[in-house]
Design a protein around this motif. Sequence first.
Motif, PDB file in Angstrom:
ATOM      1  N   VAL A 106      -0.546  44.421  76.289  1.00  0.00           N
ATOM      2  CA  VAL A 106       0.223  43.553  75.279  1.00  0.00           C
ATOM      3  C   VAL A 106      -0.655  43.126  74.359  1.00  0.00           C
ATOM      4  CG1 VAL A 106       1.042  41.129  75.031  1.00  0.00           C
ATOM      5  CG2 VAL A 106       1.953  42.468  76.987  1.00  0.00           C
ATOM      6  N   ALA A 107      -2.314  43.001  75.078  1.00  0.00           N
ATOM      7  CA  ALA A 107      -3.348  42.828  74.236  1.00  0.00           C
ATOM      8  C   ALA A 107      -3.432  43.826  73.009  1.00  0.00           C
ATOM      9  CB  ALA A 107      -4.606  42.317  74.901  1.00  0.00           C
ATOM     10  N   ALA A 108      -3.222  45.063  73.511  1.00  0.00           N
ATOM     11  CA  ALA A 108      -3.268  46.117  72.699  1.00  0.00           C
ATOM     12  C   ALA A 108      -2.586  46.127  71.179  1.00  0.00           C
ATOM     13  CB  ALA A 108      -2.865  47.361  73.370  1.00  0.00           C
ATOM     14  N   LEU A 109      -1.602  45.292  71.144  1.00  0.00           N
ATOM     15  CA  LEU A 109      -0.738  44.994  70.028  1.00  0.00           C
ATOM     16  C   LEU A 109      -1.366  43.765  69.093  1.00  0.00           C
ATOM     17  CD1 LEU A 109       2.629  45.003  71.977  1.00  0.00           C
ATOM     18  CD2 LEU A 109       1.901  46.662  70.279  1.00  0.00           C
ATOM     19  N   ALA A 110      -2.502  43.251  69.524  1.00  0.00           N
ATOM     20  CA  ALA A 110      -3.074  42.222  68.963  1.00  0.00           C
ATOM     21  C   ALA A 110      -3.981  42.566  67.537  1.00  0.00           C
ATOM     22  CB  ALA A 110      -4.058  41.362  69.725  1.00  0.00           C
ATOM     23  N   HIS A 111      -4.278  41.959  66.697  1.00  0.00           N
ATOM     24  CA  HIS A 111      -5.289  41.947  65.587  1.00  0.00           C
ATOM     25  C   HIS A 111      -6.446  41.066  66.177  1.00  0.00           C
ATOM     26  CE1 HIS A 111      -3.397  44.441  62.418  1.00  0.00           C
ATOM     27  NE2 HIS A 111      -2.211  43.603  62.698  1.00  0.00           N
ATOM     28  N   GLY A 112      -7.452  41.877  66.949  1.00  0.00           N
ATOM     29  CA  GLY A 112      -8.385  41.101  67.329  1.00  0.00           C
ATOM     30  C   GLY A 112      -9.001  41.557  68.703  1.00  0.00           C
ATOM     31  N   SER A 113     -10.303  41.211  69.153  1.00  0.00           N
ATOM     32  CA  SER A 113     -10.904  41.794  70.519  1.00  0.00           C
ATOM     33  C   SER A 113     -10.484  40.648  71.395  1.00  0.00           C
ATOM     34  CB  SER A 113     -12.329  41.819  69.954  1.00  0.00           C
ATOM     35  OG  SER A 113     -12.671  42.603  69.245  1.00  0.00           O
ATOM     36  N   ILE A 114      -9.986  41.301  72.722  1.00  0.00           N
ATOM     37  CA  ILE A 114      -9.475  40.528  73.671  1.00  0.00           C
ATOM     38  C   ILE A 114     -10.432  40.646  74.918  1.00  0.00           C
ATOM     39  CG2 ILE A 114      -7.667  39.401  75.185  1.00  0.00           C
ATOM     40  CD1 ILE A 114      -7.324  39.282  71.966  1.00  0.00           C
ATOM     41  N   ASP A 115     -11.205  39.564  75.440  1.00  0.00           N
ATOM     42  CA  ASP A 115     -12.155  39.938  76.463  1.00  0.00           C
ATOM     43  C   ASP A 115     -11.327  39.307  77.743  1.00  0.00           C
ATOM     44  OD1 ASP A 115     -14.344  40.868  74.994  1.00  0.00           O
ATOM     45  OD2 ASP A 115     -14.722  38.661  74.475  1.00  0.00           O
ATOM     46  N   PHE A 116     -11.575  40.176  78.577  1.00  0.00           N
ATOM     47  CA  PHE A 116     -10.712  40.081  80.071  1.00  0.00           C
ATOM     48  C   PHE A 116     -11.840  39.980  81.050  1.00  0.00           C
ATOM     49  CE2 PHE A 116      -7.498  42.098  77.741  1.00  0.00           C
ATOM     50  CZ  PHE A 116      -6.331  41.555  78.108  1.00  0.00           C
ATOM     51  N   ASP A 117     -11.956  38.779  81.942  1.00  0.00           N
ATOM     52  CA  ASP A 117     -12.658  38.467  83.018  1.00  0.00           C
ATOM     53  C   ASP A 117     -11.999  37.819  84.143  1.00  0.00           C
ATOM     54  OD1 ASP A 117     -14.753  38.905  84.774  1.00  0.00           O
ATOM     55  OD2 ASP A 117     -16.281  37.918  83.407  1.00  0.00           O
ATOM     56  N   LEU A 131      -6.377  51.098  81.967  1.00  0.00           N
ATOM     57  CA  LEU A 131      -7.353  51.146  80.758  1.00  0.00           C
ATOM     58  C   LEU A 131      -7.491  52.578  80.422  1.00  0.00           C
ATOM     59  CD1 LEU A 131     -10.198  48.837  82.150  1.00  0.00           C
ATOM     60  CD2 LEU A 131      -8.134  48.299  80.667  1.00  0.00           C
ATOM     61  N   ALA A 132      -7.520  53.637  81.272  1.00  0.00           N
ATOM     62  CA  ALA A 132      -7.438  55.044  80.765  1.00  0.00           C
ATOM     63  C   ALA A 132      -6.224  55.368  79.961  1.00  0.00           C
ATOM     64  CB  ALA A 132      -7.749  55.871  81.998  1.00  0.00           C
ATOM     65  N   ALA A 133      -5.256  54.870  80.567  1.00  0.00           N
ATOM     66  CA  ALA A 133      -3.793  55.183  79.819  1.00  0.00           C
ATOM     67  C   ALA A 133      -3.949  54.581  78.441  1.00  0.00           C
ATOM     68  CB  ALA A 133      -2.742  54.531  80.508  1.00  0.00           C
ATOM     69  N   LEU A 134      -4.474  53.420  78.221  1.00  0.00           N
ATOM     70  CA  LEU A 134      -4.362  52.800  76.994  1.00  0.00           C
ATOM     71  C   LEU A 134      -5.188  53.302  76.047  1.00  0.00           C
ATOM     72  CD1 LEU A 134      -4.517  49.020  77.804  1.00  0.00           C
ATOM     73  CD2 LEU A 134      -2.744  50.093  76.944  1.00  0.00           C
ATOM     74  N   ARG A 135      -6.526  53.825  76.528  1.00  0.00           N
ATOM     75  CA  ARG A 135      -7.485  54.771  75.660  1.00  0.00           C
ATOM     76  C   ARG A 135      -6.519  56.099  75.263  1.00  0.00           C
ATOM     77  NH1 ARG A 135     -11.108  53.834  80.281  1.00  0.00           N
ATOM     78  NH2 ARG A 135     -12.336  51.967  79.808  1.00  0.00           N
ATOM     79  N   SER A 136      -5.931  56.666  76.059  1.00  0.00           N
ATOM     80  CA  SER A 136      -5.272  58.036  75.946  1.00  0.00           C
ATOM     81  C   SER A 136      -4.019  57.759  74.619  1.00  0.00           C
ATOM     82  CB  SER A 136      -4.762  58.762  77.112  1.00  0.00           C
ATOM     83  OG  SER A 136      -3.550  58.083  77.448  1.00  0.00           O
ATOM     84  N   LEU A 137      -3.700  56.415  74.641  1.00  0.00           N
ATOM     85  CA  LEU A 137      -2.578  56.165  73.793  1.00  0.00           C
ATOM     86  C   LEU A 137      -3.419  55.657  72.345  1.00  0.00           C
ATOM     87  CD1 LEU A 137      -0.114  54.341  76.110  1.00  0.00           C
ATOM     88  CD2 LEU A 137       0.058  56.674  75.041  1.00  0.00           C
ATOM     89  N   GLY A 138      -4.573  55.687  72.312  1.00  0.00           N
ATOM     90  CA  GLY A 138      -5.243  55.375  71.067  1.00  0.00           C
ATOM     91  C   GLY A 138      -5.942  53.878  70.929  1.00  0.00           C
ATOM     92  N   VAL A 139      -5.820  52.966  72.122  1.00  0.00           N
ATOM     93  CA  VAL A 139      -6.317  51.635  71.840  1.00  0.00           C
ATOM     94  C   VAL A 139      -7.793  51.882  72.268  1.00  0.00           C
ATOM     95  CG1 VAL A 139      -6.144  49.563  73.082  1.00  0.00           C
ATOM     96  CG2 VAL A 139      -3.876  51.029  73.004  1.00  0.00           C
ATOM     97  N   ALA A 140      -8.483  51.030  71.362  1.00  0.00           N
ATOM     98  CA  ALA A 140      -9.874  50.791  71.797  1.00  0.00           C
ATOM     99  C   ALA A 140     -10.094  49.982  73.169  1.00  0.00           C
ATOM    100  CB  ALA A 140     -10.603  50.277  70.571  1.00  0.00           C
ATOM    101  N   VAL A 141     -10.655  50.544  74.150  1.00  0.00           N
ATOM    102  CA  VAL A 141     -10.868  49.766  75.160  1.00  0.00           C
ATOM    103  C   VAL A 141     -12.398  50.164  75.506  1.00  0.00           C
ATOM    104  CG1 VAL A 141     -10.394  49.436  77.760  1.00  0.00           C
ATOM    105  CG2 VAL A 141      -8.856  50.021  76.230  1.00  0.00           C
ATOM    106  N   SER A 142     -13.222  48.887  76.003  1.00  0.00           N
ATOM    107  CA  SER A 142     -14.724  49.301  76.133  1.00  0.00           C
ATOM    108  C   SER A 142     -14.879  50.190  77.543  1.00  0.00           C
ATOM    109  CB  SER A 142     -15.388  47.687  76.323  1.00  0.00           C
ATOM    110  OG  SER A 142     -14.565  47.113  77.762  1.00  0.00           O
TER     111      SER A 142
END
Length: 432
Positions: A106-117, A131-142
């Motif tokens: 859901v955070a991948a739909l945001a305009h902004g950086s979302i930190d998770f801990d 996280l790997a799936a999101l990266r493969s879909l073009g999402v920027a994940v650390s």
Amino acid sequence: MQRVTTSSPWPAPRARTPVDLTVTLPGSKSLTNRALVLAAIADGPSVVRRALRSRDTSLMAGALTALGSHVETGGEDWVVTPGPFDRDAAVDCGLAGTVMRFVPPVAALAHGSIDFDGDAHMRNRPIGEVLAALRSLGVAVSDGDRLPFRVTGAGRVRGGRVVIDASASSQFVSALLLAGARYEQGVDVRHDGKPVPSLPHIDMTVAMLREHGVEVDDADPHRWTVAPGPVAARDHLIEPDLSNAGPFLALAALSGGSVTVRDWPRHTTQAGDALRGILTEMGCSADLSDAGLTVTGPDRLQGVDLDLHDVGELAPVVAALCALADGPTHLRGIAHIRGHETDRLAALATELGGLGADVTEHDDGLSLRPATLHGGVFGTYADHRMAHAGVVVGAAVDGVLVEDVATTAKTFPDFAAFWAGLLEESPAGRAG
């Protein structure tokens, strides 16, 4: 696996006579958190009726609020108003796997950086496949595959086909499906690996998506396709948490008494519904009526041979009950519960064994043989299901002390007081 030490472990109350109880349980955590996620990305306000108020659901409400939705949690019914996800934010996952796994897509739909801990132990729980799936879909994940991590959203997600190994958790699949309709190409999730555990939870996700008007194709095994499109606003009435019914129904089983759980649904996707069949195999009777589910315990509990692969969350209470049975038990198909709040197989073998149980730990399960149990301290490892197992043994065995019983607040606020009150009132009392 780290034991949580508290200054004064809780003395688990005994059931010295057959109980006769009727209980009303809080709502389902699994249903509440899915309903909150879908409401946050819907096309209008929704109401989550009889929402569970617990640490896990409060964390989910907080996470969605941080992203930009408004979640009004003041009453029994929670009102969710979708908001623009247009800010940087920090999400506290606590010990909630649903928050850690469902919110990043859901955070991948945001305009902004979302930190998770989250809590220290959450840094050991698996999230890498999502996280790997999101990266493969073009999402920027650390970089990395554990907490903490950052999702940097661009306001849109391309979506499309993704291949994951969901053999460690069905939540990997549900996480991508819940947000998938809002992706430009939807999402086509394909599983490649050992069998997916806890499939009823994916069925729950699919059913709830369809209630929101989302088109889902789950006709092919190991593949789930969500079509792109709007998520319609829908109100949800949350069912009782049937997995949380485990210790209460076990109380009937171990005491030879009777417990009725009110409002048990006749049709449900909750894994806890399997308790009816499990307890029947152990010699109980289970009667589902308009009043709810009534379980009556036998004179002698039978051992069982069970594959709990699809309902692994029930394993701690079932194992505790089987430690009290008159025959041998083998529980299998649950290697994946090593990745839950703690390594539940190792924890159960350690803690039940410490109270005198004859238990053998296997790669994917436990074997238990009849033994005389005794009192002692039962560690919970900050795991609510372990605490449930401890109170079940304590109801049948003198002198059981449960460490950190407050961890039950994850899905059942004030559990200890509620449980103790039941046993104070039994056999003639009624609670709920």
